[in-house]
Design a protein around this motif. Structure first.
Motif, PDB file in Angstrom:
ATOM      1  N   LYS A  74       0.802  -1.229   0.000  1.00 47.73           N
ATOM      2  CA  LYS A  74       0.000   0.000   0.000  1.00 47.73           C
ATOM      3  C   LYS A  74       0.834   1.277   0.000  1.00 47.73           C
ATOM      4  CE  LYS A  74      -3.688  -2.579   0.396  1.00 47.73           C
ATOM      5  NZ  LYS A  74      -4.546  -2.822  -0.784  1.00 47.73           N
ATOM      6  N   ASP A  75       2.133   1.180   0.244  1.00 48.23           N
ATOM      7  CA  ASP A  75       2.972   2.376   0.290  1.00 48.23           C
ATOM      8  C   ASP A  75       4.396   2.020  -0.143  1.00 48.23           C
ATOM      9  OD1 ASP A  75       4.609   1.689   2.831  1.00 48.23           O
ATOM     10  OD2 ASP A  75       2.531   1.532   3.520  1.00 48.23           O
ATOM     11  N   GLU A  76       5.199   3.053  -0.436  1.00 44.72           N
ATOM     12  CA  GLU A  76       6.546   2.836  -0.963  1.00 44.72           C
ATOM     13  C   GLU A  76       7.462   2.141   0.036  1.00 44.72           C
ATOM     14  OE1 GLU A  76       8.560   5.985  -2.945  1.00 44.72           O
ATOM     15  OE2 GLU A  76       6.753   6.712  -3.969  1.00 44.72           O
ATOM     16  N   ALA A  77       7.303   2.454   1.321  1.00 38.22           N
ATOM     17  CA  ALA A  77       8.154   1.839   2.340  1.00 38.22           C
ATOM     18  C   ALA A  77       7.943   0.330   2.388  1.00 38.22           C
ATOM     19  CB  ALA A  77       7.880   2.461   3.708  1.00 38.22           C
ATOM     20  N   THR A  78       6.675  -0.074   2.341  1.00 39.82           N
ATOM     21  CA  THR A  78       6.363  -1.505   2.334  1.00 39.82           C
ATOM     22  C   THR A  78       6.871  -2.151   1.055  1.00 39.82           C
ATOM     23  OG1 THR A  78       4.379  -1.077   3.648  1.00 39.82           O
ATOM     24  CG2 THR A  78       4.517  -3.212   2.548  1.00 39.82           C
ATOM     25  N   VAL A  81      10.622  -2.786   1.285  1.00 40.84           N
ATOM     26  CA  VAL A  81      10.904  -3.955   2.129  1.00 40.84           C
ATOM     27  C   VAL A  81      10.589  -5.242   1.372  1.00 40.84           C
ATOM     28  CG1 VAL A  81      10.208  -5.198   4.210  1.00 40.84           C
ATOM     29  CG2 VAL A  81      10.571  -2.727   4.298  1.00 40.84           C
ATOM     30  N   PHE A  82       9.463  -5.261   0.693  1.00 35.81           N
ATOM     31  CA  PHE A  82       9.051  -6.445  -0.069  1.00 35.81           C
ATOM     32  C   PHE A  82      10.098  -6.825  -1.111  1.00 35.81           C
ATOM     33  CE2 PHE A  82       7.060  -8.154  -3.928  1.00 35.81           C
ATOM     34  CZ  PHE A  82       6.435  -9.291  -3.430  1.00 35.81           C
ATOM     35  N   PHE A  83      10.511  -5.858  -1.932  1.00 40.59           N
ATOM     36  CA  PHE A  83      11.437  -6.156  -3.019  1.00 40.59           C
ATOM     37  C   PHE A  83      12.882  -6.320  -2.531  1.00 40.59           C
ATOM     38  CE2 PHE A  83       7.858  -4.295  -5.374  1.00 40.59           C
ATOM     39  CZ  PHE A  83       7.670  -5.287  -6.323  1.00 40.59           C
ATOM     40  N   SER A  84      13.146  -5.904  -1.286  1.00 38.55           N
ATOM     41  CA  SER A  84      14.482  -6.105  -0.728  1.00 38.55           C
ATOM     42  C   SER A  84      14.728  -7.553  -0.336  1.00 38.55           C
ATOM     43  CB  SER A  84      14.683  -5.200   0.503  1.00 38.55           C
ATOM     44  OG  SER A  84      14.683  -3.836   0.142  1.00 38.55           O
ATOM     45  N   GLY A  85      13.683  -8.363  -0.276  1.00 39.11           N
ATOM     46  CA  GLY A  85      13.828  -9.749   0.136  1.00 39.11           C
ATOM     47  C   GLY A  85      14.791 -10.525  -0.739  1.00 39.11           C
ATOM     48  N   PHE A  86      14.576 -10.464  -2.046  1.00 41.90           N
ATOM     49  CA  PHE A  86      15.484 -11.159  -2.966  1.00 41.90           C
ATOM     50  C   PHE A  86      16.854 -10.483  -3.006  1.00 41.90           C
ATOM     51  CE2 PHE A  86      11.723 -13.336  -4.491  1.00 41.90           C
ATOM     52  CZ  PHE A  86      12.213 -14.579  -4.832  1.00 41.90           C
ATOM     53  N   ILE A 232      12.858   1.277  -6.649  1.00 41.42           N
ATOM     54  CA  ILE A 232      12.200   1.515  -7.936  1.00 41.42           C
ATOM     55  C   ILE A 232      10.977   0.607  -8.074  1.00 41.42           C
ATOM     56  CG2 ILE A 232      12.455   1.323 -10.441  1.00 41.42           C
ATOM     57  CD1 ILE A 232      15.443   1.930 -10.073  1.00 41.42           C
ATOM     58  N   SER A 233      11.155  -0.680  -7.783  1.00 40.64           N
ATOM     59  CA  SER A 233      10.032  -1.618  -7.881  1.00 40.64           C
ATOM     60  C   SER A 233       8.946  -1.252  -6.887  1.00 40.64           C
ATOM     61  CB  SER A 233      10.522  -3.046  -7.628  1.00 40.64           C
ATOM     62  OG  SER A 233      11.398  -3.471  -8.648  1.00 40.64           O
ATOM     63  N   GLY A 234       9.359  -0.846  -5.685  1.00 41.10           N
ATOM     64  CA  GLY A 234       8.382  -0.470  -4.672  1.00 41.10           C
ATOM     65  C   GLY A 234       7.550   0.727  -5.067  1.00 41.10           C
ATOM     66  N   ARG A 235       8.118   1.624  -5.853  1.00 42.10           N
ATOM     67  CA  ARG A 235       7.388   2.781  -6.347  1.00 42.10           C
ATOM     68  C   ARG A 235       6.469   2.394  -7.504  1.00 42.10           C
ATOM     69  NH1 ARG A 235      11.490   5.473  -7.612  1.00 42.10           N
ATOM     70  NH2 ARG A 235      11.488   5.269  -9.881  1.00 42.10           N
TER      71      ARG A 235
END
Length: 250
Positions: A74-78, A81-86, A232-235
């Motif tokens: 729902k937001d860029e911060a989340t 974090v999500f895309f930082s997993g890989f 970038i992906s998070g945005r």
């Protein structure tokens, strides 16, 4: 097998790290964090000389990131974090002082292709087709891109990134350098992989560590680079285009 897991088994000084998720071995954030830590711990374990990265089940090596988590961003911060997993797993593999052998028994998509690319030597079956599907939902393979491009070059990477609805064969991946060897069956793969790993662990560990450092020269900025790519992906995942695309997948 119904419950997700990451586990490690040590046999003859080879550390077999295995991950599993019932949704085609997709990897949610908690599993990715555990996988990154397990790889780091194995790298520091003097009882392990070589690491094998594999997944459970027979059909899919890895379907990439968890789609359920993706649609709930729902937001860029989340999103970061999500895309930082890989990113964290790839960096753990990159910095691990021991060689990591990949075992790819079936199809792999998105982040899973990144994991295969981040191994030091990858063996697969003829069923191990690959696909980068990120552009199809309005984002791109930004985080895994550096690892894939390092293995198969910019031309091969751009080809599968743009042709995002096509599965490319294991033979294509071998020709491009992603897979070192391709086998007719899982049984043949496992026999060859075990023999290769146990032969490799008999070599001088200091020499192998120095070789790994040499192989990964030029990637020292990846701690920062891959996190920037995650931003970038998070945005992009919050764009109207992607939101509309994701609605169609619910």
């Amino acid at each position: 097998m119904t419950e997700p897991y990451v586990k490690i088994k040590i046999k003859n000084k080879v550390g077999y790290i295995e991950f599993f998720h019932p949704a085609h071995n997709s990897l949610p954030g908690d599993l990715l964090a555990t996988l990154a830590q397990t790889i780091s711990d194995a790298g520091n374990n003097d009882g392990i000389k070589v690491i094998v990265l594999q997944s459970g089940g027979n059909r899919t090596f890895c379907a990439g990131a968890s789609f359920n988590e993706l649609i709930n961003i729902k937001d860029e911060a989340t999103g970061k974090v999500f895309f930082s997993g890989f990113a964290n797993v790839i960096n753990a593999m990159r910095k691990c002082p021991k060689f990591i052998i990949g075992r790819v028994q079936g199809k792999t998509v998105g982040g899973g292709v990144g994991l295969a690319a981040a191994t030091d030597f990858c063996m697969a079956t003829k069923f191990a087709e690959i696909k980068l599907s990120e552009l199809n939902v309005g984002i791109g393979p930004f985080v895994v891109g550096p690892a894939i491009e390092r293995k198969i070059g910019l031309s091969g990477f751009s080809q599968i990134a743009l042709d995002c609805n096509t599965f490319y064969s294991a033979e294509w991946a071998k020709q491009k350098g992603l897979f070192s060897k391709v086998f007719e069956s899982t049984e043949e793969l496992d026999a060859a992989l075990t023999a290769f790993a146990e032969n490799l662990r008999s070599y001088n560990p200091k020499a192998m560590t120095e070789m790994k450092t040499m192989f990964w020269r030029g990637t020292e900025d990846w701690d920062q680079l891959l996190i920037q790519r995650a931003k970038i992906s998070g945005r992009l995942v919050l764009s109207e285009f992607t939101k509309e695309k994701l609605k169609g997948f619910k």
